[in-house]
Motif scaffolding. Structure first.
Motif, PDB file in Angstrom:
ATOM      1  N   ILE A  64       0.640  -1.276  -0.064  1.00 47.25           N
ATOM      2  CA  ILE A  64      -0.207   0.028   0.058  1.00 47.25           C
ATOM      3  C   ILE A  64       0.856   1.304  -0.139  1.00 47.25           C
ATOM      4  N   VAL A  65       1.853   1.158   0.821  1.00 45.53           N
ATOM      5  CA  VAL A  65       2.838   2.494   0.919  1.00 45.53           C
ATOM      6  C   VAL A  65       3.392   2.600  -0.623  1.00 45.53           C
ATOM      7  N   ALA A  66       3.831   1.496  -1.315  1.00 40.69           N
ATOM      8  CA  ALA A  66       4.401   1.738  -2.847  1.00 40.69           C
ATOM      9  C   ALA A  66       3.565   2.219  -3.377  1.00 40.69           C
ATOM     10  N   LEU A  67       2.289   1.592  -3.554  1.00 38.35           N
ATOM     11  CA  LEU A  67       1.165   2.075  -4.445  1.00 38.35           C
ATOM     12  C   LEU A  67       0.824   3.544  -4.261  1.00 38.35           C
ATOM     13  N   ASP A  68       0.548   4.080  -2.909  1.00 35.12           N
ATOM     14  CA  ASP A  68       0.399   5.302  -2.690  1.00 35.12           C
ATOM     15  C   ASP A  68       1.548   6.277  -3.094  1.00 35.12           C
ATOM     16  N   GLU A  69       2.772   5.790  -3.105  1.00 35.13           N
ATOM     17  CA  GLU A  69       3.798   6.697  -3.445  1.00 35.13           C
ATOM     18  C   GLU A  69       3.510   6.861  -5.070  1.00 35.13           C
ATOM     19  N   LEU A  70       3.481   5.916  -5.949  1.00 32.65           N
ATOM     20  CA  LEU A  70       3.004   6.001  -7.368  1.00 32.65           C
ATOM     21  C   LEU A  70       2.007   6.794  -7.560  1.00 32.65           C
ATOM     22  N   LEU A  71       0.901   6.655  -6.837  1.00 27.74           N
ATOM     23  CA  LEU A  71      -0.254   7.364  -7.108  1.00 27.74           C
ATOM     24  C   LEU A  71      -0.022   8.815  -6.854  1.00 27.74           C
ATOM     25  N   ALA A  72       0.708   9.240  -5.787  1.00 28.18           N
ATOM     26  CA  ALA A  72       0.991  10.266  -5.474  1.00 28.18           C
ATOM     27  C   ALA A  72       1.911  11.114  -6.451  1.00 28.18           C
ATOM     28  N   GLN A  73       2.779  10.433  -7.135  1.00 26.76           N
ATOM     29  CA  GLN A  73       3.625  10.895  -8.216  1.00 26.76           C
ATOM     30  C   GLN A  73       2.819  10.971  -9.576  1.00 26.76           C
ATOM     31  N   GLY A  74       1.832  10.419  -9.786  1.00 25.43           N
ATOM     32  CA  GLY A  74       0.973  10.542 -10.817  1.00 25.43           C
ATOM     33  C   GLY A  74       1.499   9.488 -11.777  1.00 25.43           C
ATOM     34  N   TRP A  75       2.061   8.523 -11.511  1.00 28.80           N
ATOM     35  CA  TRP A  75       2.244   7.160 -12.286  1.00 28.80           C
ATOM     36  C   TRP A  75       1.047   6.354 -12.404  1.00 28.80           C
ATOM     37  N   LEU A  76       0.533   6.524 -11.241  1.00 29.93           N
ATOM     38  CA  LEU A  76      -0.936   5.280 -11.065  1.00 29.93           C
ATOM     39  C   LEU A  76      -2.154   6.374 -10.843  1.00 29.93           C
ATOM     40  N   GLU A  77      -3.172   5.592 -11.225  1.00 22.81           N
ATOM     41  CA  GLU A  77      -4.503   6.340 -10.863  1.00 22.81           C
ATOM     42  C   GLU A  77      -5.506   5.395 -10.514  1.00 22.81           C
ATOM     43  N   THR A  78      -6.668   5.699  -9.720  1.00 25.80           N
ATOM     44  CA  THR A  78      -7.249   4.749  -9.306  1.00 25.80           C
ATOM     45  C   THR A  78      -9.061   5.155  -9.869  1.00 25.80           C
ATOM     46  N   LYS A  79      -9.666   4.085 -10.132  1.00 22.10           N
ATOM     47  CA  LYS A  79     -10.986   4.172 -10.743  1.00 22.10           C
ATOM     48  C   LYS A  79     -12.091   3.596  -9.807  1.00 22.10           C
ATOM     49  N   GLN A  80     -12.885   4.410  -9.176  1.00 20.63           N
ATOM     50  CA  GLN A  80     -13.779   3.874  -8.193  1.00 20.63           C
ATOM     51  C   GLN A  80     -14.771   2.712  -8.795  1.00 20.63           C
ATOM     52  N   GLY A  81     -14.325   1.555  -7.914  1.00 24.10           N
ATOM     53  CA  GLY A  81     -15.052   0.423  -8.297  1.00 24.10           C
ATOM     54  C   GLY A  81     -14.676  -0.433  -9.337  1.00 24.10           C
ATOM     55  N   SER A  82     -13.535  -0.085  -9.934  1.00 23.12           N
ATOM     56  CA  SER A  82     -12.741  -0.786 -11.026  1.00 23.12           C
ATOM     57  C   SER A  82     -11.172  -1.215 -10.591  1.00 23.12           C
ATOM     58  N   GLY A  83     -10.461  -0.258  -9.626  1.00 22.93           N
ATOM     59  CA  GLY A  83      -9.277  -0.770  -9.366  1.00 22.93           C
ATOM     60  C   GLY A  83      -8.338   0.171  -9.588  1.00 22.93           C
ATOM     61  N   THR A  84      -6.961  -0.150  -9.549  1.00 20.27           N
ATOM     62  CA  THR A  84      -5.884   0.824 -10.045  1.00 20.27           C
ATOM     63  C   THR A  84      -5.018   0.562 -11.259  1.00 20.27           C
ATOM     64  N   PHE A  85      -4.877   1.657 -12.088  1.00 21.53           N
ATOM     65  CA  PHE A  85      -4.382   1.580 -13.373  1.00 21.53           C
ATOM     66  C   PHE A  85      -3.176   2.391 -13.573  1.00 21.53           C
ATOM     67  N   VAL A  86      -2.357   1.955 -14.698  1.00 23.41           N
ATOM     68  CA  VAL A  86      -1.249   2.961 -14.973  1.00 23.41           C
ATOM     69  C   VAL A  86      -2.087   4.303 -15.695  1.00 23.41           C
ATOM     70  N   ALA A  87      -1.552   5.284 -15.216  1.00 31.82           N
ATOM     71  CA  ALA A  87      -2.310   6.637 -15.334  1.00 31.82           C
ATOM     72  C   ALA A  87      -2.367   6.756 -17.000  1.00 31.82           C
ATOM     73  N   ASN A  88      -3.573   7.184 -17.381  1.00 26.89           N
ATOM     74  CA  ASN A  88      -3.936   7.504 -18.887  1.00 26.89           C
ATOM     75  C   ASN A  88      -3.261   8.450 -19.344  1.00 26.89           C
ATOM     76  N   ASN A  89      -2.957   9.495 -18.678  1.00 22.43           N
ATOM     77  CA  ASN A  89      -2.018  10.651 -19.524  1.00 22.43           C
ATOM     78  C   ASN A  89      -0.730  10.378 -19.809  1.00 22.43           C
ATOM     79  N   LEU A  90      -0.133   9.209 -19.601  1.00 20.49           N
ATOM     80  CA  LEU A  90       1.086   9.139 -19.868  1.00 20.49           C
ATOM     81  C   LEU A  90       1.667   8.820 -21.272  1.00 20.49           C
TER      82      LEU A  90
END
Length: 498
Positions: A64-90
């Motif tokens: 969770i700490v690792a994923l939160d770091e990646l989310l904070a940096q904008g490399w990952l994004e979450t979609k409610q009810g769907s899960g965690t994804f590699v950010a679409n804007n990359l």
């Protein structure tokens, strides 16, 4: 969209718990690498924290700490009810395919090779001589074993812990410690006949920095700069880097041929001359009084700068040393440089430049953009030792020791190498200018000596264009008398005939 289960997390994410790097950071860094190289693509779903924990056999909180770091940096994004994804804007990363006529190649390791082009300058590429525990006949360095290290460490500690820490440990004057500049002004006025104040001094890391500032501020591309035919390679490199047009004049037993400089001045505009007037580098000869007077007159008449590098003024063995050109300069044409590097030890990067006040002010602005200030603690420590007379006492003691070492070394050369080396006993300085006989291969001899435990320079940097002068400097000051005996013995047994 790719299924997260298909992706080989187990093989691509490798955790090493023996590393000092935290596990969460290892996971974060490896995810970043997979995203950057396109293995994990924009919009791709990844496993949940619980699934990753099971696959990687790591505690879920770490994931969770690792994923939160990646989310904070904008490399990952979450979609409610769907899960965690590699950010679409990359941006989409695609492997590049090279054509046969491509003149470049993909850089596979950014730590080894730059991913951009640049132009190397051959004249900057020189051997870096490093201190070693081998015997040495170096370029002419002081012996740090004689240095007042205990006094210096005491003064450094005192300056570090006493007084206003915000002032002492904060930003200071770009020109350097006022205390050191004041003490230096007194010392230089007394020992070198200068007539200066603290405002005439800029503290620098050494003569190299002084020269770099000088060329940056005063030498433009195409300006004519005059050097001795044989000179300090670092000086020449500075002027080459500035784009100067370098002119050379010969040196004899009385220093540079000032008459030849006059002939040049009649035909061309000279911007600057670099000179080591007291002990010419590399030959060690002293510029005689009549040539000094004429050089000053020429500088005043033709309005060029004299950069006087007085690298070892304090070590002169024949009566009293001649006062520097700067002591007789009433026209403000001489910039005078010295340092404690050659007086105490190369590790102590404190030097000084003496010049008219407006020049010091001007150069301080340039100094600020490459080095906001020097080591204020070290500068104040040296100021304290100057004020207490400790450095002056050390220099007098070192002078006696170096004179003895010079005498012993020259006698050893005469006894053991009179048929192989020509030299004159130097009036001052810390090295002998040695010309090896024509039948000796100096380069191979230096290599052979190094294998036998002795370092000395092969002299290549002293050669003239298209002419091998087969000469080098043999420094004696940094070795004891007993070490010098061993040095000469190894030198004699290491010489290689052509």
């Amino acid at each position: 969209m790719s299924s997260p289960v298909v992706f080989p997390y187990k093989s691509l994410l490798v955790i090493d718990k023996k590393l000092k790097m935290p596990v969460y950071q290892q996971i974060t860094n490896q995810f970043l690498a997979l995203i950057r190289n396109g293995t994990l693509k924009s919009g791709q779903k990844i496993l949940s924290s619980r699934q990753l924990s099971e696959v990687l056999e790591v505690h879920r909180k770490t994931i969770i700490v690792a994923l939160d770091e990646l989310l904070a940096q904008g490399w990952l994004e979450t979609k409610q009810g769907s899960g965690t994804f590699v950010a679409n804007n990359l941006p989409e990363i695609k492997a590049q395919k090279l054509k046969e006529n491509d003149s470049f190649s993909i850089n596979k390791d950014g730590k080894l090779s730059a991913g951009f082009s640049f132009e190397p300058k051959p004249f900057l590429q020189r051997e870096v001589v490093k201190a070693s525990d081998k015997l040495h006949l170096d370029d002419g360095f002081p012996d740090p074993r004689l240095a007042p290290l205990l006094d210096l460490s005491r003064a450094y500690r005192s300056n570090l812990i006493h007084g206003n820490s915000y002032v002492k440990l904060g930003y200071g004057d770009t020109k350097g410690s006022m205390w050191l500049r004041q003490e230096l002004a007194k010392y230089l006025n007394e020992s070198r006949g200068l007539k200066i104040t603290a405002d005439n001094i800029l503290i620098v890391r050494g003569t190299m920095m002084a020269m770099y500032l000088l060329t940056t501020a005063f030498v433009k591309k195409g300006d004519n700069v005059v050097l001795g035919e044989k000179t300090w390679s670092s000086a020449k490199i500075n002027f080459q880097h500035a784009g100067a047009n370098i002119l050379t004049i010969p040196t004899d037993e009385n220093g540079i041929l000032v008459d030849e400089l006059e002939e040049i001045c009649k035909k061309q505009t000279i911007r600057l001359i670099y000179i080591t007037s007291h002990h010419d580098y590399p030959t060690t000869v002293t510029l005689k009084a009549d040539r000094r007077i004429k050089l000053l007159n020429l500088a005043q008449k033709y309005r060029f700068i004299i950069f006087e590098d007085d690298y070892d003024y304090d070590f002169h063995y024949q009566s009293k040393p001649l006062l520097p050109l700067a002591s007789a300069d009433d026209a403000g044409v001489v910039l005078y440089s010295g340092s404690f590097t050659k007086s105490i030890s190369p590790a102590f990067r404190v030097g000084y430049l003496v010049a008219p006040e407006e020049v010091i002010e001007h150069l301080s602005h340039y100094r600020r953009i490459i080095d906001r200030q020097g080591d204020l603690m070290l500068e104040n420590s040296i100021a304290e030792l100057l004020q207490e007379g400790i450095i002056q006492k050390y220099l007098r003691k070192s002078l006696r020791e170096y004179r003895e070492r010079r005498d012993v070394f020259c006698e050893l050369l005469k006894q053991n190498l009179t048929n192989e080396i020509d030299f004159q006993i130097p009036e001052g300085g810390m090295a002998v200018w040695a010309k090896f006989k024509e039948g000796i291969d100096l380069v191979k001899s230096a290599e052979n000596a190094l294998k036998n435990g002795l370092y000395f320079s092969n002299g290549l940097q002293h050669n003239l264009p298209n002419r091998n002068i087969n000469s080098t400097r043999l420094g004696f000051a940094s070795s004891t008398v007993e070490e010098l005996r061993k040095c000469v013995e190894i030198l004699r047994n290491s010489l290689v005939k052509c």
